[in-house]
Design a protein around this motif. Structure first.
Motif, PDB file in Angstrom:
ATOM      1  N   MET A   1       0.885  -1.116   0.045  1.00  0.00           N
ATOM      2  CA  MET A   1       0.021  -0.046   0.058  1.00  0.00           C
ATOM      3  C   MET A   1       0.917   1.293  -0.234  1.00  0.00           C
ATOM      4  O   MET A   1       0.531   2.240  -0.666  1.00  0.00           O
ATOM      5  N   ALA A   2       2.071   1.160   0.906  1.00  0.00           N
ATOM      6  CA  ALA A   2       2.877   2.384   0.749  1.00  0.00           C
ATOM      7  C   ALA A   2       3.525   2.563  -0.674  1.00  0.00           C
ATOM      8  O   ALA A   2       3.717   3.737  -0.992  1.00  0.00           O
TER       9      ALA A   2
ATOM     10  N   LEU B   1       6.349   7.560   3.353  1.00  0.00           N
ATOM     11  CA  LEU B   1       7.244   7.672   4.524  1.00  0.00           C
ATOM     12  C   LEU B   1       6.501   7.737   5.796  1.00  0.00           C
ATOM     13  O   LEU B   1       6.738   7.109   6.864  1.00  0.00           O
ATOM     14  N   ASP B   2       5.213   8.472   5.832  1.00  0.00           N
ATOM     15  CA  ASP B   2       4.205   8.537   6.909  1.00  0.00           C
ATOM     16  C   ASP B   2       3.992   6.851   7.357  1.00  0.00           C
ATOM     17  O   ASP B   2       4.050   6.633   8.529  1.00  0.00           O
TER      18      ASP B   2
ATOM     19  N   PRO C   1       2.514   2.584  13.345  1.00  0.00           N
ATOM     20  CA  PRO C   1       2.459   1.423  14.301  1.00  0.00           C
ATOM     21  C   PRO C   1       2.141   0.160  13.567  1.00  0.00           C
ATOM     22  O   PRO C   1       2.627  -1.034  14.176  1.00  0.00           O
ATOM     23  N   GLU C   2       1.538   0.262  12.472  1.00  0.00           N
ATOM     24  CA  GLU C   2       1.350  -1.108  11.648  1.00  0.00           C
ATOM     25  C   GLU C   2       2.767  -1.706  11.358  1.00  0.00           C
ATOM     26  O   GLU C   2       2.735  -3.109  11.195  1.00  0.00           O
TER      27      GLU C   2
ATOM     28  N   ALA D   1      10.675   2.613   1.911  1.00  0.00           N
ATOM     29  CA  ALA D   1      10.981   3.943   2.522  1.00  0.00           C
ATOM     30  C   ALA D   1      12.223   4.460   1.846  1.00  0.00           C
ATOM     31  O   ALA D   1      12.107   5.800   1.762  1.00  0.00           O
ATOM     32  N   ALA D   2      13.194   3.403   1.620  1.00  0.00           N
ATOM     33  CA  ALA D   2      14.256   3.978   0.988  1.00  0.00           C
ATOM     34  C   ALA D   2      13.846   4.610  -0.393  1.00  0.00           C
ATOM     35  O   ALA D   2      14.470   5.697  -0.975  1.00  0.00           O
ATOM     36  N   GLY D   3      13.006   3.855  -1.162  1.00  0.00           N
ATOM     37  CA  GLY D   3      12.824   4.366  -2.423  1.00  0.00           C
ATOM     38  C   GLY D   3      11.992   5.658  -2.328  1.00  0.00           C
ATOM     39  O   GLY D   3      12.168   6.442  -3.296  1.00  0.00           O
TER      40      GLY D   3
END
Length: 221
Positions: free
Chosen positions: A84-85, A98-99, A104-105, A121-123
């Motif tokens: 999803m991110a 990034l959020d 917490p998930e 996150a790095a991407g």
């Protein structure tokens, strides 16, 4: 799919099997089968998840995100959180990705899921032009470990690629080599990237043969 009538369940299952078979080699066809399954059983979590994967494979990120969210609502699990991110990244919203990486998930994910979240996150950092931050994000105990896990090759590759993008070619070469060592099923092109850094050029045998044929034809003329 136990809630479905037997015949309907069989039809849905056949379409899901085709999605699984085709998603890597023919994602467009896999997407077509997923849409059929979705029309037949949109209230089944496995169908929504498969539809999400098929849409994601075809870079239909808004659609994939909607399906993943639906599957998550139905199951209550967090396994799809990294995907999803990454959909948020695909939609041009790296800040949102990034959020989600700090939510917490993430703590509820298994090790593989946490590594995947780190890659996303790095991407996102790279999307934002933050190369140094991307490199730091990938530095972890999993990266430093000598044991080979299913995620090791991709993690080492991402780190090498980020180093190379930052102009740190020597370190990049070292990590591409480490990625090759871990890449037992050829899931990355680490060997090609390593050869490129070493200045090795590959000649397509077919192209070479065609060139010889052309030269021979010219000689006859």
């Amino acid at each position: 799919m136990q809630s479905l009538p037997k015949t309907l369940a069989e039809d849905v299952a056949k379409n899901l099997v085709m999605v699984a078979r085709l998603i890597d080699e023919d994602p467009e066809s896999a997407y077509g089968y997923s849409r059929v399954a979705l029309r037949l059983a949109s209230r089944v979590a496995a169908v929504r998840e498969a539809a999400g994967f098929a849409a994601y494979a075809n870079q239909k990120y808004a659609e994939a995100l909607a399906e993943f969210r639906a599957a998550r609502r139905m199951t209550g699990t967090v396994e799809l959180w990294p995907l999803m991110a990454d959909c948020e990244r695909g939609l041009g919203r790296p800040e949102k990705a990034l959020d989600m990486a700090g939510a917490p998930e993430v703590q509820k994910l298994d090790k593989a899921g946490q590594v995947e979240m780190r890659l996303v996150a790095a991407g996102a950092r790279r999307d934002m032009g933050q190369l140094d931050a991307a490199i730091v994000t990938l530095q972890s105990s999993e990266l430093a470990s000598n044991s080979v896990q299913p995620w090791t090759a991709r993690l080492r590759y991402a780190y090498a690629d980020a180093l190379h993008a930052a102009g740190r070619s020597g370190e990049a070469r070292e990590w591409f080599a480490k990625a090759v060592e871990a890449d037992r099923d050829g899931s990355t092109d680490a060997s090609d990237r390593l050869a490129e850094l070493d200045g090795v050029e590959f000649v397509d045998a077919l192209d070479e043969g065609e060139a010889d044929d052309t030269a021979n034809a010219d000689d006859k003329d």
